[in-house]
Design an enzyme around this catalytic site. Structure first.
Site, PDB file in Angstrom:
ATOM      1  N   TYR A   1      46.482  33.749 -13.290  1.00  0.00           N
ATOM      2  CA  TYR A   1      47.032  32.831 -12.274  1.00  0.00           C
ATOM      3  C   TYR A   1      48.241  31.922 -13.105  1.00  0.00           C
ATOM      4  O   TYR A   1      47.512  31.920 -14.117  1.00  0.00           O
ATOM      5  CB  TYR A   1      46.172  31.995 -11.188  1.00  0.00           C
ATOM      6  CG  TYR A   1      45.325  32.496 -10.815  1.00  0.00           C
ATOM      7  CD1 TYR A   1      45.398  33.101  -9.444  1.00  0.00           C
ATOM      8  CD2 TYR A   1      43.807  32.490 -10.185  1.00  0.00           C
ATOM      9  CE1 TYR A   1      45.151  33.537  -8.305  1.00  0.00           C
ATOM     10  CE2 TYR A   1      43.221  33.187  -9.723  1.00  0.00           C
ATOM     11  CZ  TYR A   1      43.504  33.821  -8.832  1.00  0.00           C
ATOM     12  OH  TYR A   1      42.980  34.619  -8.066  1.00  0.00           O
TER      13      TYR A   1
ATOM     14  N   ARG B   1      37.394  35.024 -12.169  1.00  0.00           N
ATOM     15  CA  ARG B   1      37.901  36.381 -12.351  1.00  0.00           C
ATOM     16  C   ARG B   1      37.309  36.865 -14.465  1.00  0.00           C
ATOM     17  O   ARG B   1      37.876  36.475 -14.719  1.00  0.00           O
ATOM     18  CB  ARG B   1      39.738  35.980 -12.092  1.00  0.00           C
ATOM     19  CG  ARG B   1      39.863  35.205 -11.141  1.00  0.00           C
ATOM     20  CD  ARG B   1      41.596  35.933 -10.674  1.00  0.00           C
ATOM     21  NE  ARG B   1      42.248  36.884 -10.060  1.00  0.00           N
ATOM     22  CZ  ARG B   1      43.178  37.236 -10.053  1.00  0.00           C
ATOM     23  NH1 ARG B   1      44.028  36.292 -10.735  1.00  0.00           N
ATOM     24  NH2 ARG B   1      43.847  38.788  -9.307  1.00  0.00           N
TER      25      ARG B   1
ATOM     26  N   GLN C   1      35.622  42.007 -10.888  1.00  0.00           N
ATOM     27  CA  GLN C   1      36.508  42.499 -10.446  1.00  0.00           C
ATOM     28  C   GLN C   1      36.091  44.018  -9.151  1.00  0.00           C
ATOM     29  O   GLN C   1      36.436  43.267  -8.102  1.00  0.00           O
ATOM     30  CB  GLN C   1      36.806  43.606 -11.156  1.00  0.00           C
ATOM     31  CG  GLN C   1      37.442  43.209 -12.343  1.00  0.00           C
ATOM     32  CD  GLN C   1      38.195  44.215 -13.555  1.00  0.00           C
ATOM     33  OE1 GLN C   1      37.940  45.313 -13.498  1.00  0.00           O
ATOM     34  NE2 GLN C   1      38.841  43.407 -14.332  1.00  0.00           N
TER      35      GLN C   1
ATOM     36  N   SER D   1      41.728  40.165  -4.992  1.00  0.00           N
ATOM     37  CA  SER D   1      42.656  40.914  -5.222  1.00  0.00           C
ATOM     38  C   SER D   1      42.640  42.542  -4.379  1.00  0.00           C
ATOM     39  O   SER D   1      43.945  42.933  -3.602  1.00  0.00           O
ATOM     40  CB  SER D   1      42.037  40.880  -6.379  1.00  0.00           C
ATOM     41  OG  SER D   1      42.657  40.793  -7.638  1.00  0.00           O
TER      42      SER D   1
ATOM     43  N   ASP E   1      36.249  41.300  -6.398  1.00  0.00           N
ATOM     44  CA  ASP E   1      37.543  40.376  -6.201  1.00  0.00           C
ATOM     45  C   ASP E   1      38.089  39.961  -4.663  1.00  0.00           C
ATOM     46  O   ASP E   1      38.864  41.014  -4.610  1.00  0.00           O
ATOM     47  CB  ASP E   1      38.133  41.141  -7.175  1.00  0.00           C
ATOM     48  CG  ASP E   1      39.522  39.573  -7.120  1.00  0.00           C
ATOM     49  OD1 ASP E   1      39.249  38.650  -6.498  1.00  0.00           O
ATOM     50  OD2 ASP E   1      39.976  39.716  -8.290  1.00  0.00           O
TER      51      ASP E   1
END
Length: 375
Positions: A224, A119, A124, A130, A127
């Site tokens: 997280y 992360r 991104q 996500s 990911d």
């Protein structure tokens, strides 16, 4: 180099790892794409659409391929059909797939796990956790609205005023925030809770009220939440109990990567909910945020119904596939050099999600599970 995309074989899996509109990104980079027949059929992507995009559609797509793109972990038989020293990209929950990890290691395969993508800012666009959580969060709000036997929005009619439904969301990561935003668009009054301090402003930004339990926050690595002590978890449940009882719909989304989902709601808390209430537990597959929830099942607990999620992104296979395929293509192109796949494992993104390479298990926790010593 040949990139292969198989038809997913896990029961209930409707996604596909590459969609037609992204084929050109690979072919323009000098890569050849081969897709198994009907690989995208469940997601409404036809074989003709792949052909028109420049991919070959062939039954032996995997034979001799230098890379394999999957959603679910590949079967060992599929690994054996690939070229020597091939690359695989998929979700790969290694704790449940140790036999597959051994097969990948022994075949010299370089295996990348999408759930291990670090992360960091530059990753991104890769990911997948996500992107798929976004789909699951949206879907969870629709499931709650469909199953709740009352309106979500405020209605003012000649027959009287109907108050809006009260929705409680536990966990305000990507899935939780999307659930909040969707429930708000449907007109519900939404409250939410998360153990991370940063979540309060995020919850308010999508129109919900943040519940402050006046407990220490639990910030973990990578954005997280970290695991709570049993005493803190017990106190948290006590403080959440009246909020749960007041909700018409409860959506739980909390997860700790690599560990069982935290228990947020006990059976007694569900039994205190109002008649007709609905509980949607997106964490059911990893142990459940709600006591007794079961993945893929809907149970009656007291006056409420508890819906346990199973592979929720696959319930919206077209768009979930589009998002996942973008993640996969971005990761694959990170290791492409003039039409040749040459993963540079000094790159923090590739190193972070690499499970096996050159006959070794590189992922530390998996190596420990296999009882192997670090090099």
């Amino acid at each position: 180099m040949k990139i292969a995309v198989p038809a997913e074989t896990m029961p209930g899996e409707r996604r596909v790892a590459l969609v037609p509109e992204l084929v050109s990104r690979l072919t323009d980079a000098g890569l050849e794409v081969a897709v198994e027949p009907a690989a995208g059929a469940a997601a409404r992507y036809s074989d003709d659409a792949y052909r028109s995009a420049g991919a070959a559609v062939e039954a032996d797509a995997l034979d001799g391929a230098q890379a394999l793109l999957c959603v679910q972990p590949p079967a060992i038989e599929q690994v054996h059909r690939l070229d020597k020293d091939a690359i695989t990209i998929s979700f790969l929950p290694t704790a449940r797939e140790l036999e597959l990890v051994r097969a990948l290691r022994d075949a010299g395969t370089t295996a990348f796990a999408m759930e291990l993508v670090p992360r960091v800012s530059r990753a991104q666009a890769m990911d997948a956790l996500s992107s798929q959580a976004l789909v699951a969060g949206y879907r969870s709000a629709l499931i709650a609205a469909e199953r709740l036997p009352r309106f979500f929005p405020l209605l003012m009619t000649a027959a009287g005023t109907v108050p809006p439904a009260r929705v409680l969301v536990l966990g305000a990561g990507v899935a939780g925030l999307q659930a909040i935003a969707t429930a708000r668009r449907l007109g519900a009054v939404v409250r939410a809770y998360d153990v991370r301090a940063a979540a309060a402003e995020e919850v308010r930004s999508v129109g919900a009220e943040f519940i402050d339990l006046d407990l220490p926050t639990l910030e973990g690595a990578g954005g997280y939440a970290r695991e709570a002590t049993e005493e803190r978890a017990r106190r948290q449940r006590e403080l959440l109990a009246p909020h749960v009882a007041d909700a018409d719909a409860l959506i739980t989304t909390a997860a700790v990567p690599g560990r069982p989902a935290p228990l947020l709601v006990t059976r007694e808390m569900v039994e205190a909910m109002k008649p007709g209430s609905i509980v949607v537990d997106l964490a059911a597959e990893s142990g459940g945020n709600v006591e007794g929830s079961k993945p893929g099942e809907e149970l009656t607990v007291g006056n409420a119904r508890v819906w346990g999620g199973r592979n929720v992104p696959s319930q919206m296979p077209g768009q979930a596939s589009r998002l996942y395929a973008t993640n996969v293509v971005n990761l694959l192109l990170l290791m492409n050099a003039d039409g040749e796949l040459k993963p540079d494992l000094s790159d923090e993104v590739l190193a972070g999600c690499c499970v096996t390479h050159a006959g070794e298990v590189r992922h530390g926790p998996t190596r420990e599970l296999l009882g192997e010593d670090a090099e």
